[in-house]
Design a protein around this motif. Sequence first.
Motif, PDB file in Angstrom:
ATOM      1  N   LEU A  19      47.997  43.333  42.680  1.00  0.00           N
ATOM      2  CA  LEU A  19      46.829  43.553  40.731  1.00  0.00           C
ATOM      3  C   LEU A  19      46.875  42.751  40.259  1.00  0.00           C
ATOM      4  N   LEU A  20      45.855  42.266  39.806  1.00  0.00           N
ATOM      5  CA  LEU A  20      45.371  40.879  38.744  1.00  0.00           C
ATOM      6  C   LEU A  20      44.319  41.191  37.492  1.00  0.00           C
ATOM      7  N   PHE A  21      44.379  40.996  36.811  1.00  0.00           N
ATOM      8  CA  PHE A  21      43.841  41.256  35.583  1.00  0.00           C
ATOM      9  C   PHE A  21      42.794  40.612  34.240  1.00  0.00           C
ATOM     10  N   LYS A  22      42.118  40.091  34.461  1.00  0.00           N
ATOM     11  CA  LYS A  22      40.918  39.366  33.755  1.00  0.00           C
ATOM     12  C   LYS A  22      40.758  39.513  32.411  1.00  0.00           C
ATOM     13  N   ASN A  23      41.509  39.424  31.085  1.00  0.00           N
ATOM     14  CA  ASN A  23      40.349  39.893  30.037  1.00  0.00           C
ATOM     15  C   ASN A  23      39.379  39.433  30.099  1.00  0.00           C
ATOM     16  N   GLU A  24      38.990  39.077  30.210  1.00  0.00           N
ATOM     17  CA  GLU A  24      37.600  38.030  29.647  1.00  0.00           C
ATOM     18  C   GLU A  24      35.977  39.374  30.313  1.00  0.00           C
ATOM     19  N   ASN A  25      36.121  39.683  31.024  1.00  0.00           N
ATOM     20  CA  ASN A  25      35.385  40.739  31.883  1.00  0.00           C
ATOM     21  C   ASN A  25      36.577  42.143  32.317  1.00  0.00           C
ATOM     22  N   ASP A  26      38.014  42.113  31.446  1.00  0.00           N
ATOM     23  CA  ASP A  26      38.664  43.491  31.485  1.00  0.00           C
ATOM     24  C   ASP A  26      38.077  44.001  33.238  1.00  0.00           C
ATOM     25  N   LYS A  27      38.575  43.368  34.382  1.00  0.00           N
ATOM     26  CA  LYS A  27      38.321  43.925  35.251  1.00  0.00           C
ATOM     27  C   LYS A  27      39.464  43.427  35.825  1.00  0.00           C
ATOM     28  N   THR A  28      39.589  44.183  36.835  1.00  0.00           N
ATOM     29  CA  THR A  28      40.778  44.190  37.801  1.00  0.00           C
ATOM     30  C   THR A  28      40.411  43.230  39.176  1.00  0.00           C
ATOM     31  N   TYR A  29      41.857  42.241  39.440  1.00  0.00           N
ATOM     32  CA  TYR A  29      41.656  42.498  41.408  1.00  0.00           C
ATOM     33  C   TYR A  29      42.676  42.321  42.088  1.00  0.00           C
ATOM     34  N   ILE A  72      44.802  32.496  42.111  1.00  0.00           N
ATOM     35  CA  ILE A  72      44.923  32.392  41.102  1.00  0.00           C
ATOM     36  C   ILE A  72      44.029  31.795  39.835  1.00  0.00           C
ATOM     37  N   TRP A  73      43.946  30.423  40.231  1.00  0.00           N
ATOM     38  CA  TRP A  73      43.746  29.509  38.966  1.00  0.00           C
ATOM     39  C   TRP A  73      41.695  29.552  39.678  1.00  0.00           C
ATOM     40  N   GLU A  74      41.448  30.671  40.907  1.00  0.00           N
ATOM     41  CA  GLU A  74      39.682  31.313  40.532  1.00  0.00           C
ATOM     42  C   GLU A  74      39.413  31.919  39.605  1.00  0.00           C
ATOM     43  N   LEU A  75      40.801  32.392  39.056  1.00  0.00           N
ATOM     44  CA  LEU A  75      40.688  33.609  37.954  1.00  0.00           C
ATOM     45  C   LEU A  75      41.011  33.328  37.048  1.00  0.00           C
ATOM     46  N   TYR A  76      41.477  32.252  36.638  1.00  0.00           N
ATOM     47  CA  TYR A  76      41.389  32.124  34.827  1.00  0.00           C
ATOM     48  C   TYR A  76      41.293  30.541  34.580  1.00  0.00           C
ATOM     49  N   ASP A  77      41.256  30.084  34.081  1.00  0.00           N
ATOM     50  CA  ASP A  77      40.525  28.967  33.366  1.00  0.00           C
ATOM     51  C   ASP A  77      41.351  27.984  32.271  1.00  0.00           C
TER      52      ASP A  77
END
Length: 356
Positions: A19-29, A72-77
Amino acid sequence: MIFSFFNICSAEDVKVEFLLFKNENDKTYDLNIVFPDGLYEYYTNKNHRILEASDFSSFVTPYIFEPVADKIWELYDNEEDFVNGVLMIVHQIDYEETEPIKYPIETMVEGKGDCDLFSLIAASVVKAGGLDVVLLYYEQQAHMNIGVNLSSKPQDAREDVCYVTYENTQYYMAECTGGNWMEGWRIGECPPNLKDVSVEVISLDKVEQGVPGQASASFSSLESSTLVLEITPQICLQNTDITIRGILSPSFGNQNVTIYASVNNSPWIEIDKVITNENGFFQLLWNNEFTGIVSFRASWPGNNEYASSLSTTKTTTVVPIIAIMLFGSILLGIIGISIALVLKKSQNEEIQPEYW
């Protein structure tokens, strides 16, 4: 063109999920990682010997994790979020003290490991993502984590940022153990027991080269693919052509298939890339300059729907030209001696006196 020699069977890929979490959209992938059939076995059969601390770097395997790093780079910039995403992955693997050392794919597939094994995974993915990374070894504490050079100071660390300086470069600490993957250690943070202690920096000079295959990664489930390979002839002379052909299933056309070779169990090298036709077939005529046992494998990187695939190993025996020349010389010598003996015997019979 029809190839009758192929025996297509379903691949036994190994699949793991994180699982990966992205803070910007508060979404888990859901990140699905698939290792092609045979790649795990390839690493379990490799040498697992550690003679000195610098040997740890030979267990870092960035090439097979390049597709994982790309996802992973697709999620984080930015670099900091990318590294923290990698830490989320290793923080989800069960902690268990493990002997002997293992390669990252072994730890991921077996689902357990300890600090050094987690660090090898993290270093592999971070390096695959294009960042400068080192291993940090704490001999007195029997511990390991990683250091990553970032273009700017970490902003999300929840304490004073920790780093080590090695060859005039700052490497920010990234702790790879910890079970709380969403709130675990972030890059720049340091466990209390590692502050102000001696640490050995292990550069990745011995990082693995020449691997016959890569993982696949996707944020959706991937179907299996199969790659079948055939080599002819199975015995040939040096500097003669070897035919390498195979088939990809499903039958995708215009796909890149990479061909690897290993000579007498040496590290794998990429010898060429071929393109599949509309039926998934590919063929390469390769002029071989090596001698001995030459092994071949083929790899397909997969796509957004199908996981990567790795063929089984096929071998051919290559006889050196000098051996044939030597054999020919010996054979001619034997023939010459035989002829000489026959002639001498005939002459002796002709001059033998007759008595009446």
